[in-house]
Structure formats: structure tokens, C-alpha cells
Motif scaffolding. Sequence first.
Motif, PDB file in Angstrom:
ATOM      1  N   ASP A   7      11.951   1.404   6.552  1.00  0.00           N
ATOM      2  CA  ASP A   7      10.547   1.525   6.836  1.00  0.00           C
ATOM      3  C   ASP A   7       9.710   0.462   6.372  1.00  0.00           C
ATOM      4  O   ASP A   7       8.481   0.651   6.205  1.00  0.00           O
ATOM      5  CB  ASP A   7      10.002   3.106   6.169  1.00  0.00           C
ATOM      6  CG  ASP A   7      10.151   2.835   4.476  1.00  0.00           C
ATOM      7  OD1 ASP A   7      10.802   2.033   4.183  1.00  0.00           O
ATOM      8  OD2 ASP A   7       9.523   3.725   3.841  1.00  0.00           O
ATOM      9  N   TYR A   8      10.477  -0.515   6.102  1.00  0.00           N
ATOM     10  CA  TYR A   8       9.744  -1.837   5.715  1.00  0.00           C
ATOM     11  C   TYR A   8       8.328  -2.246   6.487  1.00  0.00           C
ATOM     12  O   TYR A   8       7.569  -2.615   5.960  1.00  0.00           O
ATOM     13  CB  TYR A   8      10.696  -3.031   5.607  1.00  0.00           C
ATOM     14  CG  TYR A   8      10.275  -4.037   5.033  1.00  0.00           C
ATOM     15  CD1 TYR A   8       9.961  -4.328   3.758  1.00  0.00           C
ATOM     16  CD2 TYR A   8       9.754  -5.217   5.767  1.00  0.00           C
ATOM     17  CE1 TYR A   8       9.682  -5.513   2.946  1.00  0.00           C
ATOM     18  CE2 TYR A   8       9.046  -6.495   5.019  1.00  0.00           C
ATOM     19  CZ  TYR A   8       9.122  -6.564   3.841  1.00  0.00           C
ATOM     20  OH  TYR A   8       8.399  -7.457   3.158  1.00  0.00           O
ATOM     21  N   PHE A   9       8.443  -2.294   7.933  1.00  0.00           N
ATOM     22  CA  PHE A   9       7.394  -2.445   8.598  1.00  0.00           C
ATOM     23  C   PHE A   9       6.406  -1.450   9.121  1.00  0.00           C
ATOM     24  O   PHE A   9       5.755  -1.585  10.087  1.00  0.00           O
ATOM     25  CB  PHE A   9       7.957  -3.335  10.080  1.00  0.00           C
ATOM     26  CG  PHE A   9       8.787  -4.303   9.723  1.00  0.00           C
ATOM     27  CD1 PHE A   9       8.069  -5.802   9.292  1.00  0.00           C
ATOM     28  CD2 PHE A   9      10.065  -4.427   9.762  1.00  0.00           C
ATOM     29  CE1 PHE A   9       8.935  -6.920   8.894  1.00  0.00           C
ATOM     30  CE2 PHE A   9      10.859  -5.582   9.411  1.00  0.00           C
ATOM     31  CZ  PHE A   9      10.227  -6.708   9.253  1.00  0.00           C
ATOM     32  N   ALA A  10       6.719  -0.056   8.708  1.00  0.00           N
ATOM     33  CA  ALA A  10       5.940   1.002   9.259  1.00  0.00           C
ATOM     34  C   ALA A  10       4.327   0.884   9.003  1.00  0.00           C
ATOM     35  O   ALA A  10       3.518   1.367   9.728  1.00  0.00           O
ATOM     36  CB  ALA A  10       6.393   2.194   8.199  1.00  0.00           C
ATOM     37  N   LEU A  11       4.041   0.170   7.994  1.00  0.00           N
ATOM     38  CA  LEU A  11       2.596   0.069   7.665  1.00  0.00           C
ATOM     39  C   LEU A  11       1.987  -1.098   8.384  1.00  0.00           C
ATOM     40  O   LEU A  11       0.847  -1.401   7.974  1.00  0.00           O
ATOM     41  CB  LEU A  11       2.028   0.067   6.115  1.00  0.00           C
ATOM     42  CG  LEU A  11       2.759   1.569   5.438  1.00  0.00           C
ATOM     43  CD1 LEU A  11       2.238   1.353   4.124  1.00  0.00           C
ATOM     44  CD2 LEU A  11       1.933   2.712   6.211  1.00  0.00           C
ATOM     45  N   TRP A  12       2.464  -1.768   9.009  1.00  0.00           N
ATOM     46  CA  TRP A  12       2.100  -3.034   9.724  1.00  0.00           C
ATOM     47  C   TRP A  12       1.524  -2.740  11.027  1.00  0.00           C
ATOM     48  O   TRP A  12       2.256  -2.967  12.151  1.00  0.00           O
ATOM     49  CB  TRP A  12       3.340  -4.238   9.961  1.00  0.00           C
ATOM     50  CG  TRP A  12       3.895  -4.630   8.467  1.00  0.00           C
ATOM     51  CD1 TRP A  12       3.575  -3.881   7.346  1.00  0.00           C
ATOM     52  CD2 TRP A  12       4.385  -5.958   8.146  1.00  0.00           C
ATOM     53  NE1 TRP A  12       4.594  -4.495   6.311  1.00  0.00           N
ATOM     54  CE2 TRP A  12       4.856  -5.610   6.812  1.00  0.00           C
ATOM     55  CE3 TRP A  12       4.781  -6.779   9.022  1.00  0.00           C
ATOM     56  CZ2 TRP A  12       5.478  -6.607   6.289  1.00  0.00           C
ATOM     57  CZ3 TRP A  12       5.503  -7.854   8.512  1.00  0.00           C
ATOM     58  CH2 TRP A  12       5.935  -7.930   6.936  1.00  0.00           C
ATOM     59  N   SER A  13       0.660  -1.977  11.314  1.00  0.00           N
ATOM     60  CA  SER A  13      -0.002  -1.312  12.484  1.00  0.00           C
ATOM     61  C   SER A  13      -0.212  -2.230  13.736  1.00  0.00           C
ATOM     62  O   SER A  13      -0.222  -2.038  14.664  1.00  0.00           O
ATOM     63  CB  SER A  13      -1.039  -0.152  12.070  1.00  0.00           C
ATOM     64  OG  SER A  13      -2.098  -0.874  11.409  1.00  0.00           O
ATOM     65  N   ALA A  14      -0.987  -3.376  13.148  1.00  0.00           N
ATOM     66  CA  ALA A  14      -1.542  -4.200  14.344  1.00  0.00           C
ATOM     67  C   ALA A  14      -0.069  -4.812  15.172  1.00  0.00           C
ATOM     68  O   ALA A  14      -0.300  -5.079  16.163  1.00  0.00           O
ATOM     69  CB  ALA A  14      -2.309  -5.330  13.638  1.00  0.00           C
ATOM     70  N   MET A  15       0.917  -4.821  14.582  1.00  0.00           N
ATOM     71  CA  MET A  15       2.043  -5.475  15.362  1.00  0.00           C
ATOM     72  C   MET A  15       2.527  -4.602  16.559  1.00  0.00           C
ATOM     73  O   MET A  15       3.134  -5.060  17.279  1.00  0.00           O
ATOM     74  CB  MET A  15       3.380  -5.310  14.242  1.00  0.00           C
ATOM     75  CG  MET A  15       3.424  -6.469  13.218  1.00  0.00           C
ATOM     76  SD  MET A  15       3.671  -8.092  13.749  1.00  0.00           S
ATOM     77  CE  MET A  15       3.544  -9.011  12.394  1.00  0.00           C
TER      78      MET A  15
END
Length: 573
Positions: A549-557
Motif C-alpha cells: 500500500d506504499y502508493f495508496a495515499l498518492w491520490s493525484a497520481m
Amino acid sequence: MFGSRAKHLCRPDQRDALWEFKNEFYVEESSQYALWSNNTDCCYWDGIFCDPKTDSIGNLKYLRVLSLRECNLFGKIPSSLGNLSYLTDPDLSFNSFSRELPDSMSNLNRLRYLKIVSTKRSGNFPHVLLNWTELTSIDIRSNQFEGMLPSNMSTLTKLEDFEINENLFSGSIPSSLFMIPSLIQLDLGRNDFSGPLEIGNISFASKLKVLFLGENDFNGPIPGSISKLVNLSYLDLSLWNTGKGIVDFSIFLHLKSLTFLDLSYINTRSMVDTSVFLQFLMSLDYLDLSGINLKINSTLHISSCISTLSLSSCNIGEFPKFLQTETSCLSYLDISANHIEGQVPEWLWTLPELWFLNISQNSSSGFGGSASVIQRSELEMLDISSNTFHDLPLLLNSTKFFFGSDNWFSGEIPKAVCKLVSLDTLVLSNNNFSGCFKYFTRISVLHLQDNTLSGILAEGSISDYLRSLNVGHNKLSGELPKSLVVVENNRISDTFPFWLGSLPDLQILVLPSNEFYGPISYPGDSLSFPKLRLFDISDNRFTGGLPSDYFALWSAMSLVVDIVENIIRRSSI
């Protein structure tokens, strides 16, 4: 609010508004208003009565002026507005209303002014406006209205101001709009209007002073009947597509009252003699002829007092000599993207009001004039990027923005540049500067990428005001400073900058080809980069694994938008 007293009807926002209103006035101690007490129920203040039946705005039937500007409102406009039969001046601008105007508003036959600017509204042109025959001003700029304008616009016989700039309107413009005898300002720019423009047979003395048609998709000839609009002071026909046809620029000679004229990037094969505008339009203050082939007579004398002159991409081969006699007004000069060679003439520094100069994308190689002459200049913005300069010019204490990328500069960046107290933006990318990284005191934008700078990128060498730093493709070393950075292709030796997680607006993180090491995640910790769009840490010495879940909070991506290209372009100015 009038009526009987009632408990718990005074909302905190109402109480605070009343309190601020009262504090705007001097109140004698003997006054009943002096007994008001903040942080108490305002329904029990002297002179204030609360009644739940009067909470609806639709009950204010005698209301004439309603301003809800910049109130952070959202949702649909309440239908109860249709009950305000005495309303004349509503302003609903800068909110987030959705959907079309409610049908009930057709009852508002006393309306004179309507402002719904930048409210994110969509849908077709609100035909309900045609029922309001008392309207003198319609301002619905910066929304998402679409479709065609109605053909019977002339029913608005008292209309003076019609502004629909920055929407999505398309199709042709009804000629009936130009038949409104009271019309003074017509702003139709930045839409998708197309086709040839039919102004019609103007048989009356038009009062029109402002005509903004620029940045649409018009094609065909520019109508000669524009010459009948003799009261025009502001005219914008930019980006008109004549199909590389011939334009009769003499039609503008009849517009003796023009102070603003924008004909930039008209698609024509005509060559324009600048004397048509500069010698015969004596009231002209602003002129933009960018993108048009110009003929400039060296003996030309300017009759008007022009403050803004844009001649970008006009196939000019030398500095316009007629500017040498323009000593009183010129403050903004753009002659970028031409074929100007040689030195920047000394007389340019003697123009007393000049604060903006853009000579980028030419072949200029040096600056004429002694230091004493240059120091008398008051330039604040200087753009000399994409030329063939070898020596960095003497920057002035007044300089705030300097762009010098893509030249032939070399050696060390002069210490005097680093100490300029007014300097806000410094862009010297893609040159051959060498030597140690300097200290920049108050810089907020610093782009030095693609040079051969060396030394330690220490925290103390970075301004506290910094918003954007790009020093990629140099030979810098040391640890990463806590700034918004692009530092690829250097020798930065540091661990992953976890502190960047405290920057919620971070959009770019570019660290490739350095000597970063160690893990980029810790157990139980999740980095949140909600606005990050560009992430590159390649070619380093990072170790360890990544949780699922490393990129889970990178919503703009996850958003499919075109912002990334804009970010990259801005970061490499």
C-alpha cells in the motif's frame, strides 16, 4: 431578523457577523447596543429579534440588492430567489453553484444587473435572461456555459454591458447583438465561437466602447464594418483566422478613440506597416501586433503615448529605432522571438518608465552602454533567454525577475547577483556556469539546472523564501536541503528525505542519478503525497522493499489530467 424572541435561534456565524458590524461604529455607553455581549445568544441582545419563519431568503420580498460574492456557497441556487420581486442587483459571483438558474427567477422583472462570475456553472445560455427587459448589465464570465447564443438578443433593449468571457459558447454570434443601441461593452473573448462574423448594417451611431472577440475560432475576413464603431476605445481581435488572406488594416484608421488594440497572431499573409497604428492612432496606449509580419520605417515617429508594446514573432531584424524617441511612456516592451542580432543599444536603458523587457529568442550577443547609464534604468523584469550572450549583464537593484537560460554564459555567477535584495526569480539554466554554489538571500525561484556548478548544497545556501529550486545536472554534493527541489544528476549523498511528507502541496520529487542510500519506507509508516505527480528516484543506492500500500495515499497520481506537462514545463523554465 424581526419577530418574537426565541431560544437557540442565533447561529454563531450570525452572532459574529452582528458583532463585527457593531464594532464598525462608535457606540455610546448609554446606547442599548453597548450592552451586547460577545459569545452569548444574540437573540437576547437589545434590538435583535429572532423568528424561524424569516430564515428563508425568499421572505425578504422587498430586497433590492443581494451580494453573496465569495461566500463559498455550493449546490443549486434556491428557487425562493424568485420571490424577490423587487430585486434589482444580485451578485452571486465566486461561489460553486451548480445547475441552471431556477425557472422561478423569470419573475424578477425588475433586474438591472446580474453577476454570476466564476461559479463553475454549466449548461446552455440561460434564456430566462431574455425575460428581464430592464437588464443593463449581464456578467457571467469564467464559467462553463456552452451552446449557442439566442438569435433574439436585441430584445434586451436597455443592455449596456454583456460579458461572457471564458466560457464554452460556440457557433456564430447573432448580428442582433450589435443592433442593441444602448450597448457599451461587449466581451465575448475566450470561447469557441466560429464562422465569419456578421456585424450587420449599423445605421445608428453605435455607443460601443469595448469589443473583445479575441481567442475564439473565427474565420474569414475581418468585417470592414468594424470601422463604423467609431467610439471604440478597446478592441481585441487576437487569433483571428483569415485563412492567410489579406487584411485591410486601414479599417482601423477610423477608430480614432482606440487606447487598446490587440491584433496578435491574426493568421494573415499581409505585411503591416506599423505607421498605420503608431502614427495615426493618437490615443493608443496598448498595442499588440505579435505574430504579424511587420514593416518598420526607421524614420517612424510615434504620435501616441504608448505604455505597452508587444512585437513578438514579427520577423524583426534589428532593434526598432523609433523607440529611441519614445522617452516618456513606454513601460512594457516585448520583442521576443525575432531575428535581432548584435548588441542591445545603449538608448534602451534611457527609457525612464521601462520596467518590463523581453528580448528572448533572438541572436543578441551583448549590451551597449556604460555602467552609469545602465544603473539609471528602473527595469524590474528582464528576459534575455535563448540568445548568444557571453557575459552576464549588470543587473540592477530594481531587478525582481531575471531569465537568462540558454545562452553562452560561463565562469562563476557574480557575487553581486547573489546579493540583489529585490531579486525574486533567477533562471540561468542551460549555460556553462562553474564554480561553487553561491548564497542567495531572498530568492523564491532559483533554476540553475544544466550547468557545471560544484560545491556543497548546504541548507544555509538556500533562501528561507524559496518556493522552487532546480539545480539538476550539475556537480553538487552534500545533503538535500529542505526545499522544493529538482536535483537530478548531481552527487547528493543522503538518506531518503522523509520530511517531505510534511509538505502537502508537493507536486514534484525528482532525485535521480545521485548517491542517496537506505530504505524509502519504514514499517507502519505510510507517506502521503496527495498532490504529487512526478516521482523519480532512479539510479541511486536505495535498499529494502516496498509495502503493497506504499502508493495508496498518492491520490493525484490516479487522476487523468494534463497537469503533469504543465508542472514539468514550469520546473524547466
